[in-house]
Design a protein around this motif. Structure first.
Motif, PDB file in Angstrom:
ATOM      1  N   LEU A 193     -20.751  13.776   8.587  1.00 16.15           N
ATOM      2  CA  LEU A 193     -21.250  12.749   7.875  1.00 16.15           C
ATOM      3  C   LEU A 193     -20.152  11.862   7.278  1.00 16.15           C
ATOM      4  O   LEU A 193     -20.243  10.772   7.266  1.00 16.15           O
ATOM      5  CB  LEU A 193     -21.918  13.257   6.563  1.00 16.15           C
ATOM      6  N   VAL A 194     -18.989  12.624   7.094  1.00 18.39           N
ATOM      7  CA  VAL A 194     -17.666  12.044   6.618  1.00 18.39           C
ATOM      8  C   VAL A 194     -17.176  11.163   7.732  1.00 18.39           C
ATOM      9  O   VAL A 194     -16.817   9.907   7.531  1.00 18.39           O
ATOM     10  CB  VAL A 194     -16.752  12.767   6.237  1.00 18.39           C
ATOM     11  N   ASP A 195     -17.311  11.477   8.945  1.00 15.66           N
ATOM     12  CA  ASP A 195     -16.613  10.784  10.194  1.00 15.66           C
ATOM     13  C   ASP A 195     -17.728   9.627  10.515  1.00 15.66           C
ATOM     14  O   ASP A 195     -17.232   8.497  10.860  1.00 15.66           O
ATOM     15  CB  ASP A 195     -16.862  11.808  11.308  1.00 15.66           C
ATOM     16  N   LEU A 196     -18.995   9.810  10.145  1.00 17.87           N
ATOM     17  CA  LEU A 196     -19.999   8.777  10.368  1.00 17.87           C
ATOM     18  C   LEU A 196     -19.726   7.718   9.543  1.00 17.87           C
ATOM     19  O   LEU A 196     -19.890   6.520   9.621  1.00 17.87           O
ATOM     20  CB  LEU A 196     -21.311   9.355  10.421  1.00 17.87           C
ATOM     21  N   LEU A 197     -19.465   7.833   8.203  1.00 19.18           N
ATOM     22  CA  LEU A 197     -19.281   7.132   7.100  1.00 19.18           C
ATOM     23  C   LEU A 197     -18.183   6.364   7.099  1.00 19.18           C
ATOM     24  O   LEU A 197     -17.919   5.022   6.918  1.00 19.18           O
ATOM     25  CB  LEU A 197     -19.550   7.543   5.558  1.00 19.18           C
ATOM     26  N   GLY A 198     -16.876   6.985   7.505  1.00 14.86           N
ATOM     27  CA  GLY A 198     -15.733   6.552   7.784  1.00 14.86           C
ATOM     28  C   GLY A 198     -15.580   5.648   8.979  1.00 14.86           C
ATOM     29  O   GLY A 198     -15.067   4.350   8.587  1.00 14.86           O
ATOM     30  N   GLY A 199     -16.078   5.734  10.129  1.00 16.15           N
ATOM     31  CA  GLY A 199     -16.519   4.994  11.052  1.00 16.15           C
ATOM     32  C   GLY A 199     -17.390   3.884  10.699  1.00 16.15           C
ATOM     33  O   GLY A 199     -16.859   2.521  11.097  1.00 16.15           O
ATOM     34  N   ALA A 200     -18.078   3.750   9.800  1.00 13.68           N
ATOM     35  CA  ALA A 200     -19.032   2.529   9.466  1.00 13.68           C
ATOM     36  C   ALA A 200     -18.164   1.520   8.544  1.00 13.68           C
ATOM     37  O   ALA A 200     -18.229   0.732   8.434  1.00 13.68           O
ATOM     38  CB  ALA A 200     -20.619   3.193   9.002  1.00 13.68           C
ATOM     39  N   GLY A 201     -17.447   2.328   7.708  1.00 11.81           N
ATOM     40  CA  GLY A 201     -16.499   1.624   6.689  1.00 11.81           C
ATOM     41  C   GLY A 201     -15.030   1.260   7.166  1.00 11.81           C
ATOM     42  O   GLY A 201     -14.473   0.532   6.583  1.00 11.81           O
ATOM     43  N   GLY A 202     -14.973   1.207   8.587  1.00  8.90           N
ATOM     44  CA  GLY A 202     -13.640   0.701   9.221  1.00  8.90           C
ATOM     45  C   GLY A 202     -12.742   1.827   9.219  1.00  8.90           C
ATOM     46  O   GLY A 202     -11.574   1.613   9.498  1.00  8.90           O
ATOM     47  N   GLY A 203     -12.932   2.929   8.763  1.00  4.33           N
ATOM     48  CA  GLY A 203     -11.777   4.322   9.025  1.00  4.33           C
ATOM     49  C   GLY A 203     -11.154   4.354   7.530  1.00  4.33           C
ATOM     50  O   GLY A 203     -11.481   3.747   6.741  1.00  4.33           O
ATOM     51  N   ARG A 204     -10.237   5.133   7.636  1.00  5.33           N
ATOM     52  CA  ARG A 204      -9.380   5.456   6.489  1.00  5.33           C
ATOM     53  C   ARG A 204      -8.367   4.493   6.331  1.00  5.33           C
ATOM     54  O   ARG A 204      -7.683   4.324   7.304  1.00  5.33           O
ATOM     55  CB  ARG A 204      -8.999   7.004   6.433  1.00  5.33           C
ATOM     56  N   SER A 205      -8.005   4.271   5.294  1.00  8.07           N
ATOM     57  CA  SER A 205      -6.794   3.168   4.977  1.00  8.07           C
ATOM     58  C   SER A 205      -5.370   4.167   5.004  1.00  8.07           C
ATOM     59  O   SER A 205      -5.556   5.034   4.295  1.00  8.07           O
ATOM     60  CB  SER A 205      -7.044   2.587   3.560  1.00  8.07           C
ATOM     61  N   VAL A 206      -4.388   3.754   5.911  1.00  3.81           N
ATOM     62  CA  VAL A 206      -3.230   4.390   5.937  1.00  3.81           C
ATOM     63  C   VAL A 206      -2.160   3.263   5.234  1.00  3.81           C
ATOM     64  O   VAL A 206      -2.244   1.961   5.276  1.00  3.81           O
ATOM     65  CB  VAL A 206      -3.093   4.475   7.430  1.00  3.81           C
ATOM     66  N   VAL A 207      -1.177   4.040   4.457  1.00  2.00           N
ATOM     67  CA  VAL A 207      -0.218   3.433   4.044  1.00  2.00           C
ATOM     68  C   VAL A 207       0.672   2.632   5.099  1.00  2.00           C
ATOM     69  O   VAL A 207       0.892   3.189   6.208  1.00  2.00           O
ATOM     70  CB  VAL A 207       0.883   4.257   3.171  1.00  2.00           C
ATOM     71  N   ASP A 208       1.037   1.524   5.024  1.00  2.00           N
ATOM     72  CA  ASP A 208       1.690   0.663   5.885  1.00  2.00           C
ATOM     73  C   ASP A 208       3.077   1.169   5.686  1.00  2.00           C
ATOM     74  O   ASP A 208       3.789   1.129   4.742  1.00  2.00           O
ATOM     75  CB  ASP A 208       1.762  -0.744   5.371  1.00  2.00           C
ATOM     76  N   PRO A 209       3.792   1.476   7.057  1.00  2.00           N
ATOM     77  CA  PRO A 209       5.158   2.173   7.027  1.00  2.00           C
ATOM     78  C   PRO A 209       6.219   0.903   6.708  1.00  2.00           C
ATOM     79  O   PRO A 209       7.287   1.357   5.957  1.00  2.00           O
ATOM     80  CB  PRO A 209       5.457   2.497   8.455  1.00  2.00           C
ATOM     81  N   ALA A 210       5.937  -0.236   6.605  1.00  4.14           N
ATOM     82  CA  ALA A 210       6.841  -1.002   6.079  1.00  4.14           C
ATOM     83  C   ALA A 210       7.000  -1.277   4.622  1.00  4.14           C
ATOM     84  O   ALA A 210       7.887  -1.869   3.999  1.00  4.14           O
ATOM     85  CB  ALA A 210       6.372  -2.568   6.669  1.00  4.14           C
ATOM     86  N   THR A 211       6.017  -0.429   3.783  1.00  2.00           N
ATOM     87  CA  THR A 211       6.149  -0.310   2.406  1.00  2.00           C
ATOM     88  C   THR A 211       6.822   0.925   1.964  1.00  2.00           C
ATOM     89  O   THR A 211       6.772   1.176   0.668  1.00  2.00           O
ATOM     90  CB  THR A 211       4.681  -0.612   1.802  1.00  2.00           C
ATOM     91  N   VAL A 212       7.329   1.679   2.922  1.00  2.00           N
ATOM     92  CA  VAL A 212       7.962   2.786   2.610  1.00  2.00           C
ATOM     93  C   VAL A 212       9.536   2.709   2.483  1.00  2.00           C
ATOM     94  O   VAL A 212      10.026   2.211   3.752  1.00  2.00           O
ATOM     95  CB  VAL A 212       7.372   4.120   3.210  1.00  2.00           C
ATOM     96  N   ASP A 213      10.139   3.054   1.638  1.00  2.00           N
ATOM     97  CA  ASP A 213      11.722   3.032   1.600  1.00  2.00           C
ATOM     98  C   ASP A 213      12.343   4.280   1.332  1.00  2.00           C
ATOM     99  O   ASP A 213      11.906   5.143   0.422  1.00  2.00           O
ATOM    100  CB  ASP A 213      12.203   2.034   0.486  1.00  2.00           C
ATOM    101  N   ALA A 214      13.476   4.702   2.087  1.00  2.00           N
ATOM    102  CA  ALA A 214      14.125   5.755   1.889  1.00  2.00           C
ATOM    103  C   ALA A 214      15.476   5.585   2.033  1.00  2.00           C
ATOM    104  O   ALA A 214      15.894   4.921   3.111  1.00  2.00           O
ATOM    105  CB  ALA A 214      13.715   7.144   2.620  1.00  2.00           C
ATOM    106  N   ASP A 215      16.435   6.572   1.544  1.00  2.00           N
ATOM    107  CA  ASP A 215      18.024   6.398   1.743  1.00  2.00           C
ATOM    108  C   ASP A 215      18.105   7.004   3.027  1.00  2.00           C
ATOM    109  O   ASP A 215      19.488   6.764   3.626  1.00  2.00           O
ATOM    110  CB  ASP A 215      18.720   7.182   0.390  1.00  2.00           C
ATOM    111  N   CYS A 216      17.280   8.130   3.361  1.00  2.00           N
ATOM    112  CA  CYS A 216      17.607   8.697   4.647  1.00  2.00           C
ATOM    113  C   CYS A 216      17.010   7.896   5.855  1.00  2.00           C
ATOM    114  O   CYS A 216      17.043   8.341   6.959  1.00  2.00           O
ATOM    115  CB  CYS A 216      17.100  10.071   4.709  1.00  2.00           C
ATOM    116  N   ALA A 217      16.500   6.787   5.769  1.00  2.22           N
ATOM    117  CA  ALA A 217      15.854   5.984   6.894  1.00  2.22           C
ATOM    118  C   ALA A 217      16.999   5.624   7.923  1.00  2.22           C
ATOM    119  O   ALA A 217      18.266   5.036   7.775  1.00  2.22           O
ATOM    120  CB  ALA A 217      15.223   4.560   6.192  1.00  2.22           C
TER     121      ALA A 217
END
Length: 151
Positions: A40-64
């Motif tokens: 059911l979670v997969d079905l609803l996630g697919g209907a809603g466009g999937g799960r939102s993921v953090v954009d890697p460009a918005t992550v900053d780190a000293d070790c990058a």
């Protein structure tokens, strides 16, 4: 109550029972597995466009080393910009690593998890829930490479 209304009420009852059984994973052997996902979670996630993921460009780190590529020696603090809602920060690496992050919402505690490479050789994957600007700490005793992934 007419016969047509009784039939409609019975059909609604059956639909609710089926949805409940699917939602709790009736008959599945992997209950309690946090990595397990239900149909059911997969079905609803697919209907809603999937799960939102953090954009890697918005992550900053000293070790990058490069955008989205981290060379962690000991500990490294990742600063995640405010994602504007609940998002998932996905971190991947070929070796085991530990992730520490504040819990989302109003919770007042820190979540820590050590992820290890999968048996199929796909590497270690950490998924961290982020709902505001926050700092996530990644650590690995001997050093490791970690990628901020989009999936």
């Amino acid at each position: 109550m007419s016969g047509q209304q009784k039939a409609l009420l019975a059909a609604l009852g059956v639909l609710l029972v089926v949805l409940f059984a699917v939602a709790v994973g009736a008959g599945r052997d992997d209950r309690g597995d946090p990595a397990g996902r239900y149909a059911l979670v997969d079905l609803l996630g697919g209907a809603g466009g999937g799960r939102s993921v953090v954009d890697p460009a918005t992550v900053d780190a000293d070790c990058a080393e490069a955008p989205g590529q981290l060379a962690v020696t000991g500990r490294c603090a990742l600063r995640v910009a405010d994602p504007g809602g609940l998002r998932t920060l996905i971190l991947r690496g070929p070796d085991a690593f530990t992730v520490e992050a504040p819990a989302p919402g109003d919770a007042d505690f820190t979540v820590e998890d050590t992820v290890t490479p999968a048996a199929d050789g796909t590497g270690a994957v950490a998924r961290v829930a982020v709902d505001r600007a926050t700092t996530v700490v990644v650590s690995c005793p001997g050093g490791c490479l970690v990628t901020v992934a989009e999936s």
